[in-house]
Motif scaffolding. Structure first.
Motif, PDB file in Angstrom:
ATOM      1  N   ASP A 131       7.903 -12.403  12.127  1.00  0.00           N
ATOM      2  CA  ASP A 131       9.259 -12.234  11.593  1.00  0.00           C
ATOM      3  C   ASP A 131       9.347 -11.241  10.436  1.00  0.00           C
ATOM      4  O   ASP A 131      10.445 -10.891  10.009  1.00  0.00           O
ATOM      5  CB  ASP A 131       9.817 -13.586  11.127  1.00  0.00           C
ATOM      6  CG  ASP A 131      10.172 -14.494  12.290  1.00  0.00           C
ATOM      7  OD1 ASP A 131      10.336 -13.974  13.415  1.00  0.00           O
ATOM      8  OD2 ASP A 131      10.274 -15.714  12.082  1.00  0.00           O
ATOM      9  N   ILE A 132       8.207 -10.798   9.916  1.00  0.00           N
ATOM     10  CA  ILE A 132       8.216  -9.861   8.792  1.00  0.00           C
ATOM     11  C   ILE A 132       8.589  -8.473   9.290  1.00  0.00           C
ATOM     12  O   ILE A 132       8.002  -7.955  10.244  1.00  0.00           O
ATOM     13  CB  ILE A 132       6.850  -9.834   8.088  1.00  0.00           C
ATOM     14  CG1 ILE A 132       6.566 -11.196   7.449  1.00  0.00           C
ATOM     15  CG2 ILE A 132       6.796  -8.729   7.037  1.00  0.00           C
ATOM     16  CD1 ILE A 132       5.200 -11.299   6.799  1.00  0.00           C
ATOM     17  N   ASP A 133       9.581  -7.868   8.650  1.00  0.00           N
ATOM     18  CA  ASP A 133      10.016  -6.524   9.015  1.00  0.00           C
ATOM     19  C   ASP A 133       9.136  -5.467   8.363  1.00  0.00           C
ATOM     20  O   ASP A 133       8.465  -5.720   7.367  1.00  0.00           O
ATOM     21  CB  ASP A 133      11.470  -6.305   8.584  1.00  0.00           C
ATOM     22  CG  ASP A 133      12.442  -7.209   9.325  1.00  0.00           C
ATOM     23  OD1 ASP A 133      12.186  -7.511  10.504  1.00  0.00           O
ATOM     24  OD2 ASP A 133      13.451  -7.615   8.713  1.00  0.00           O
ATOM     25  N   SER A 176       4.334  -1.895   8.838  1.00  0.00           N
ATOM     26  CA  SER A 176       3.444  -0.784   8.478  1.00  0.00           C
ATOM     27  C   SER A 176       3.482  -0.474   6.987  1.00  0.00           C
ATOM     28  O   SER A 176       2.608   0.218   6.475  1.00  0.00           O
ATOM     29  CB  SER A 176       3.810   0.470   9.280  1.00  0.00           C
ATOM     30  OG  SER A 176       5.098   0.933   8.927  1.00  0.00           O
ATOM     31  N   ARG A 177       4.518  -0.991   6.285  1.00  0.00           N
ATOM     32  CA  ARG A 177       4.597  -0.794   4.833  1.00  0.00           C
ATOM     33  C   ARG A 177       4.542  -2.129   4.094  1.00  0.00           C
ATOM     34  O   ARG A 177       5.059  -2.248   2.986  1.00  0.00           O
ATOM     35  CB  ARG A 177       5.883  -0.026   4.480  1.00  0.00           C
ATOM     36  CG  ARG A 177       5.835   1.417   4.936  1.00  0.00           C
ATOM     37  CD  ARG A 177       7.041   2.213   4.506  1.00  0.00           C
ATOM     38  NE  ARG A 177       8.258   1.815   5.188  1.00  0.00           N
ATOM     39  CZ  ARG A 177       9.344   2.580   5.254  1.00  0.00           C
ATOM     40  NH1 ARG A 177       9.353   3.775   4.691  1.00  0.00           N
ATOM     41  NH2 ARG A 177      10.428   2.154   5.880  1.00  0.00           N
ATOM     42  N   THR A 178       3.889  -3.092   4.704  1.00  0.00           N
ATOM     43  CA  THR A 178       3.721  -4.410   4.096  1.00  0.00           C
ATOM     44  C   THR A 178       2.244  -4.746   4.002  1.00  0.00           C
ATOM     45  O   THR A 178       1.509  -4.639   4.984  1.00  0.00           O
ATOM     46  CB  THR A 178       4.429  -5.499   4.917  1.00  0.00           C
ATOM     47  OG1 THR A 178       5.825  -5.189   5.003  1.00  0.00           O
ATOM     48  CG2 THR A 178       4.249  -6.865   4.282  1.00  0.00           C
ATOM     49  N   VAL A 179       1.812  -5.140   2.810  1.00  0.00           N
ATOM     50  CA  VAL A 179       0.440  -5.605   2.587  1.00  0.00           C
ATOM     51  C   VAL A 179       0.488  -7.124   2.499  1.00  0.00           C
ATOM     52  O   VAL A 179       1.280  -7.688   1.750  1.00  0.00           O
ATOM     53  CB  VAL A 179      -0.151  -5.011   1.298  1.00  0.00           C
ATOM     54  CG1 VAL A 179      -1.563  -5.535   1.056  1.00  0.00           C
ATOM     55  CG2 VAL A 179      -0.155  -3.482   1.375  1.00  0.00           C
ATOM     56  N   PHE A 233      -0.124  -4.460  10.217  1.00  0.00           N
ATOM     57  CA  PHE A 233       0.287  -4.371   8.826  1.00  0.00           C
ATOM     58  C   PHE A 233      -0.490  -3.269   8.101  1.00  0.00           C
ATOM     59  O   PHE A 233      -1.536  -2.820   8.571  1.00  0.00           O
ATOM     60  CB  PHE A 233       0.079  -5.701   8.114  1.00  0.00           C
ATOM     61  CG  PHE A 233       1.040  -6.781   8.533  1.00  0.00           C
ATOM     62  CD1 PHE A 233       2.201  -7.009   7.810  1.00  0.00           C
ATOM     63  CD2 PHE A 233       0.801  -7.563   9.654  1.00  0.00           C
ATOM     64  CE1 PHE A 233       3.099  -7.998   8.187  1.00  0.00           C
ATOM     65  CE2 PHE A 233       1.687  -8.545  10.052  1.00  0.00           C
ATOM     66  CZ  PHE A 233       2.842  -8.770   9.314  1.00  0.00           C
ATOM     67  N   ALA A 234       0.039  -2.855   6.951  1.00  0.00           N
ATOM     68  CA  ALA A 234      -0.651  -1.832   6.163  1.00  0.00           C
ATOM     69  C   ALA A 234      -2.037  -2.302   5.755  1.00  0.00           C
ATOM     70  O   ALA A 234      -2.990  -1.519   5.727  1.00  0.00           O
ATOM     71  CB  ALA A 234       0.172  -1.472   4.928  1.00  0.00           C
ATOM     72  N   ALA A 235      -2.161  -3.580   5.414  1.00  0.00           N
ATOM     73  CA  ALA A 235      -3.450  -4.170   5.055  1.00  0.00           C
ATOM     74  C   ALA A 235      -3.302  -5.686   5.062  1.00  0.00           C
ATOM     75  O   ALA A 235      -2.206  -6.222   4.869  1.00  0.00           O
ATOM     76  CB  ALA A 235      -3.919  -3.697   3.679  1.00  0.00           C
ATOM     77  N   GLN A 262       9.976   1.247  -1.025  1.00  0.00           N
ATOM     78  CA  GLN A 262      10.017   0.877   0.386  1.00  0.00           C
ATOM     79  C   GLN A 262       8.939  -0.118   0.793  1.00  0.00           C
ATOM     80  O   GLN A 262       9.070  -0.788   1.809  1.00  0.00           O
ATOM     81  CB  GLN A 262       9.896   2.134   1.258  1.00  0.00           C
ATOM     82  CG  GLN A 262      11.077   3.082   1.132  1.00  0.00           C
ATOM     83  CD  GLN A 262      10.962   4.257   2.084  1.00  0.00           C
ATOM     84  OE1 GLN A 262       9.861   4.720   2.393  1.00  0.00           O
ATOM     85  NE2 GLN A 262      12.093   4.760   2.550  1.00  0.00           N
ATOM     86  N   TRP A 263       7.881  -0.225   0.011  1.00  0.00           N
ATOM     87  CA  TRP A 263       6.771  -1.089   0.387  1.00  0.00           C
ATOM     88  C   TRP A 263       6.970  -2.503  -0.164  1.00  0.00           C
ATOM     89  O   TRP A 263       7.766  -2.718  -1.088  1.00  0.00           O
ATOM     90  CB  TRP A 263       5.462  -0.520  -0.157  1.00  0.00           C
ATOM     91  CG  TRP A 263       4.902   0.581   0.709  1.00  0.00           C
ATOM     92  CD1 TRP A 263       5.560   1.719   1.099  1.00  0.00           C
ATOM     93  CD2 TRP A 263       3.596   0.652   1.283  1.00  0.00           C
ATOM     94  NE1 TRP A 263       4.739   2.492   1.873  1.00  0.00           N
ATOM     95  CE2 TRP A 263       3.531   1.865   2.009  1.00  0.00           C
ATOM     96  CE3 TRP A 263       2.489  -0.174   1.247  1.00  0.00           C
ATOM     97  CZ2 TRP A 263       2.379   2.254   2.695  1.00  0.00           C
ATOM     98  CZ3 TRP A 263       1.342   0.223   1.921  1.00  0.00           C
ATOM     99  CH2 TRP A 263       1.288   1.413   2.645  1.00  0.00           C
ATOM    100  N   SER A 264       6.240  -3.444   0.415  1.00  0.00           N
ATOM    101  CA  SER A 264       6.215  -4.810  -0.111  1.00  0.00           C
ATOM    102  C   SER A 264       4.801  -5.349  -0.012  1.00  0.00           C
ATOM    103  O   SER A 264       4.067  -5.041   0.930  1.00  0.00           O
ATOM    104  CB  SER A 264       7.189  -5.726   0.637  1.00  0.00           C
ATOM    105  OG  SER A 264       6.843  -5.814   2.007  1.00  0.00           O
ATOM    106  N   PHE A 265       4.415  -6.137  -1.011  1.00  0.00           N
ATOM    107  CA  PHE A 265       3.118  -6.817  -1.036  1.00  0.00           C
ATOM    108  C   PHE A 265       3.415  -8.312  -0.983  1.00  0.00           C
ATOM    109  O   PHE A 265       3.880  -8.889  -1.960  1.00  0.00           O
ATOM    110  CB  PHE A 265       2.348  -6.477  -2.312  1.00  0.00           C
ATOM    111  CG  PHE A 265       1.791  -5.064  -2.379  1.00  0.00           C
ATOM    112  CD1 PHE A 265       2.098  -4.122  -1.412  1.00  0.00           C
ATOM    113  CD2 PHE A 265       0.964  -4.688  -3.417  1.00  0.00           C
ATOM    114  CE1 PHE A 265       1.602  -2.835  -1.485  1.00  0.00           C
ATOM    115  CE2 PHE A 265       0.454  -3.399  -3.499  1.00  0.00           C
ATOM    116  CZ  PHE A 265       0.776  -2.476  -2.536  1.00  0.00           C
TER     117      PHE A 265
END
Length: 426
Positions: free
Chosen positions: A323-325, A328-331, A359-361, A298-301
């Motif tokens: 535009d990034i969906d 909260s799970r995107t670094v 964002f996550a980070a 589910q995550w993306s970096f």
């Protein structure tokens, strides 16, 4: 629990540490063994799930405590989705081709939670020791926690060689016994095989020589693999080590499934977060294969590189990030180059602070990050401060044009901070 395959009792283990044999759970797909029409050769068919490189216990230094906790939870949830995938495709078993755990230091909590998840799969699960979790004396698989908690449907492929899953279906295991094997473990198994009429799945771990830089002795030789596949000695090669979904060579029968959840940025890992549903059919010389990647992560970096020359470029970056969906799970890893004013730098800092909350980070890509902040007369003229603060600003402005890069950089950073504080005060 099930005794790991091919394992002989370790003379250094006490009786209390030795696993106790129990019956193996074969799963719900008993009816799918083999069939033969009158006057025809026996036909075999099997569907299974191929996954690898879970590396449970892995951490990422750029994640804060909250994000790190969420990321760890997502990696566990991806295992549960693999179990759901096995049920969805009616798989007979699941094979994890190495690196189930990050290393031998993983906590007992991680081991127990992993085995609890695997116990719910309802089909056999085969775990191959890899370079991160080799089957050595200090390894996870020989730990008291693993031995005591291992469910009946989980089998460790701890010894090399052929294992019959059922009539007409064999696994050929090439496990890592320690971190430095000094040989092509997969090639060694290929050399021992002779032809057969059933379905044979070779399970290995490591880099392939045609895709991996260097000439390490443990690299897997692609040539011998393709020869074994083309000659029918092997029907499928289930590999682990590469964290992106990858079909290797030209046969369409040698695959890496990639990591079940992303572990690195997208300029390194092109397609992580998948597991493969594989169906093999064989009747004499006739063979068929279906390989379907399924998203389980589910995550993306994300890595974003961009050239900034002023406010318009910063606003374009803002729109791109908006535009990034699933923020909260995107670094984010940002590589920013170019030159901007102190005033624009303050706007950029506000944007980055906002992104850190959404964002996550957010981290900067050191090797591709070379953004220069230049102080100009407009920066000083637009700074709405007076008195001692104005005097300090003028001194910082002068220092920002120093020949000493460290002193100039510190002065520009201080001006940018002053600009932001002055803006917030109005």
């Amino acid at each position: 629990m099930t005794v790991p395959l091919f394992e002989l009792p370790d003379p250094e283990q006490t009786d209390a540490e030795l696993p106790v044999p129990r019956p193996r759970v074969i799963g719900r797909a008993e009816s799918r063994r083999e069939h033969a029409a009158p006057g025809s050769e026996t036909a075999h068919e099997v569907t299974f799930v191929h996954t690898a490189d879970w590396q449970l216990g892995m951490t990422r230094h750029y994640l804060g405590p909250e994000a790190a906790h969420a990321y760890t939870a997502a990696r566990h949830e991806a295992i549960e989705r693999i179990g759901a995938l096995a049920a969805e495709v009616d798989a007979e078993f699941v094979v994890v081709a190495g690196d189930v755990f990050e290393d031998q230091r993983v906590s007992s909590r991680i081991i127990r939670r992993t085995l609890d998840a695997l116990a719910t799969f309802g089909v056999p699960v085969y775990l191959l020791p890899g370079n991160h979790d080799p089957y050595d004396a200090a390894g996870v698989y020989r730990s008291r926690t693993f031995v005591q908690a291992c469910p009946d449907n989980v089998t460790v492929l701890s010894g090399d060689g052929v294992h019959q899953v059922r009539d007409g279906v064999e696994l050929v295991a090439a496990p890592w016994a320690h971190k430095h094997p000094g040989a092509d473990l997969v090639g060694r198994q290929v050399a021992r095989l002779s032809s057969g009429d059933g379905i044979r799945i070779l399970v290995g771990h490591g880099g392939v020589d045609e895709m991996t830089p260097g000439n390490g002795t443990s690299l897997i030789g692609l040539g011998s693999l393709e020869t074994a596949v083309e000659s029918g000695i092997v029907d499928y090669v289930a590999l682990g080590d590469r964290h992106s979904v990858t079909s290797v060579g030209s046969t369409g029968r040698i695959w890496y499934p990639g990591a079940h959840e992303v572990t690195n940025f997208d300029h390194i890992e092109e397609s992580p977060g998948h597991a493969l549903a594989v169906t093999l059919r064989r009747s004499g010389a006739a063979r068929e294969i279906e390989v379907a990647p399924h998203r389980v992560g589910q995550w993306s970096f994300r890595t974003i590189s961009t050239d900034l020359g002023g406010l318009a470029d910063i606003e374009a970056l803002r729109a791109r990030l908006d535009d990034i969906d699933d923020k909260s799970r995107t670094v984010l890893q940002l590589g920013l180059v170019g030159s901007i004013s102190v005033a624009d730098s303050a706007v950029l800092d506000d944007l980055l602070d906002e992104c850190a909350d959404r964002f996550a980070a957010v981290t900067r890509w050191g090797r591709a990050d070379d953004l220069v902040v230049l102080a100009d007369d407009a920066d000083l003229g637009e700074l709405a401060v007076g008195g001692y603060v104005r005097d300090a600003a003028e001194e910082l402005f002068a220092r920002s044009r120093s020949d000493d890069p460290d002193s100039a950089g510190s002065a520009r950073d201080a001006l940018a901070l002053l600009r932001r504080l002055a803006g917030n005060a109005r």
